[in-house]
Design an enzyme around this catalytic site. Structure first.
Site, PDB file in Angstrom:
ATOM      1  CG  ASP A  30      49.933   9.476 -18.288  1.00 35.81           C
ATOM      2  OD1 ASP A  30      49.508  10.583 -18.652  1.00 35.81           O
ATOM      3  OD2 ASP A  30      49.655   8.980 -17.170  1.00 35.81           O
ATOM      4  NE  ARG A 153      38.801  27.882 -29.535  1.00 36.05           N
ATOM      5  CZ  ARG A 153      38.175  28.125 -30.683  1.00 36.05           C
ATOM      6  NH1 ARG A 153      37.076  28.846 -30.698  1.00 36.05           N
ATOM      7  NH2 ARG A 153      38.641  27.641 -31.824  1.00 36.05           N
ATOM      8  CG  ASN A 210      42.533  30.878 -19.384  1.00 34.24           C
ATOM      9  OD1 ASN A 210      42.200  30.935 -20.556  1.00 34.24           O
ATOM     10  ND2 ASN A 210      43.013  29.777 -18.833  1.00 34.24           N
ATOM     11  CB  CYS A 262      40.984  26.030 -18.241  1.00 37.15           C
ATOM     12  SG  CYS A 262      41.870  24.667 -19.029  1.00 37.15           S
TER      13      CYS A 262
END
Length: 437
Positions: A30, A153, A210, A262
């Site tokens: 990262d 999820r 989605n 999302c």
């Protein structure tokens, strides 16, 4: 085989820990040194059940490490998973691909021969083909790209990674497919279906899934609007529909609607991309899906105003819930906080409590008041709003809570509290899509 994970946010940290759990040596990268320092201590900078235990175990064993060094990642890995974020562009519906593109550009010069780069981010269809060209311009010719969308999820991310419903990989060669079959052999060996497709299909699987889920949620919330107009009960309607095997009961719970990082931004990005492709009419229904979802928040504010005799001035409102869903501390596009902020702007004195999302909620809405418990949030309240369906809120004793409020009025924004139990304790109970007393 050694694996790297680029981007250690919610998706990346989970994927890195789970790949270590499957037995691989994993190096996560990262660009945020503070995040890397936290992860290197075996701590997770977000709440996700089971993730910190997994992370701590594999960091302690040395199987999982973290770095900010792109050269180290390139030298270490055989397979590189890119898990960077694709937020909604400011002022637009389209996805912001800058983080993904930056990751590819930084990784490409350091890749070894025969490395496989695997995209996991949710991207507009056509992105993988474009990124493959971007890689080819810098990386060794033998480097290949695959696309492997995530289906996590929040609250169940570890389970969804280690026991997914299916694995989808978009590939252009047998070698790339073989590499991913090897990576996921522990899962396919346990019976997880593995589907190899082209790039575009793999990208569409995530956005289509989605969009379907968002449509199902907004459908039952549209039915809640009709139920409110006709005096019907949307909970009973949903239960009856669920018996139909063609429909099923999942994602058929009427309430405050969806939020998070999302569904809202993904359906908007899908609409934007369809427009770019000249297929905008195919997805016009998603505009109504989005509109229905946002209307539920406004309707909750209206119901709260009704319970406050038409106005919020001088009224205290308790909001139970800040995260966009239970078992998460994610407050991105949280319906609960959206409702809380709307009521505060209209003069209400709002106090919020959430079991896990308090710190994130304070950062996003510093003007709201917060309390350390549900009972302290409800003290002196004229109405209590249940807006995130944590088990802790379902387990509240309505009689005990009634003793601390100014007026025993509850609005169930998630339709999961027991109306008879609350009414028996003296509460006025109202919910979206259900008749009043």
């Amino acid at each position: 085989m050694r694996i790297t994970v680029i981007g250690t946010g919610y998706l990346g940290a989970t994927h890195a820990a789970c790949m270590a759990e499957l037995g691989y040596e994993v190096l996560g990268l990262d660009i945020d040194p503070e995040k890397i320092a936290t992860l290197s201590q075996g701590r997770v900078p977000m709440y996700e059940p089971g993730l910190e235990d997994l992370l701590e175990r594999h960091v302690s064993s040395g199987r999982l490490r973290f770095t900010t060094d792109w050269a180290e990642v390139g030298a270490f890995g055989d397979v590189h998973f890119v898990c960077t974020n694709t937020p909604q562009r400011k002022g637009e519906f389209a996805a912001d691909m800058s983080y993904v593109e930056a990751a590819f550009d930084a990784l490409a010069p350091h890749l070894r021969e025969d490395a496989v780069v695997v995209g996991k981010s949710t991207v507009p269809v056509g992105s993988a083909a474009r990124l493959a060209e971007r890689l080819a311009a810098v990386a060794p010719a033998s480097v290949e790209l695959a696309w492997n969308p995530e289906f996590l999820r929040e609250g169940y991310a570890v389970q969804d990674t280690l026991r997914p419903d299916r694995l989808v990989v978009g590939v252009r060669s047998e070698r790339a497919e073989a590499v991913l079959r090897e990576v996921y052999a522990p899962l396919t060996g346990a019976g997880v279906p593995f589907l190899a497709t082209d790039f575009a299909t793999a990208e569409l699987v995530k956005t289509a899934a989605n969009s379907f889920l968002a449509t199902k949620i907004s459908f039952i919330n549209a039915m809640a609007e009709v139920c409110e107009a006709s005096g019907a009960d949307v909970v009973q309607l949903s239960a009856a529909l669920a018996f139909d095997e063609r429909i099923g009961g999942k994602f058929l719970n009427a309430g405050l609607g969806f939020g998070g990082g999302c569904l809202p931004k993904d359906i908007r990005a899908f609409m934007a991309r369809a427009g770019e492709l000249g297929a905008d009419q195919a997805l016009t229904f998603l505009r109504e899906v989005d509109s229905i979802n946002m209307r539920r928040r406004s309707r909750m504010v209206e119901l709260a105003r009704e319970q406050c005799d038409g106005g919020f001035l001088g009224r205290r409102i308790a909001v139970l819930g800040a995260a966009f869903k239970p078992n998460s501390d994610d407050v991105r596009d949280s319906p609960a906080l959206n409702v809380a902020a709307q009521i505060q702007l209209q003069g209400g004195q709002v106090t919020v409590y959430d079991p896990k999302a308090m710190d994130n909620a304070r950062k996003l809405f510093p003007g709201l008041s917060f309390a350390p418990t549900a009972f302290e949030a409800a003290a002196g309240a004229h109405v209590v709003l249940h807006l995130t369906e944590w088990q802790e809120f379902r387990d509240l004793d309505p009689a005990e809570l009634a003793a601390v409020v100014a007026e025993p009025r509850v609005l169930d924004g998630r339709n999961v509290l027991d109306p008879q139990r609350w009414r028996a304790a003296g509460w006025t109970y109202r919910a979206l899509g259900r008749p009043g007393e």
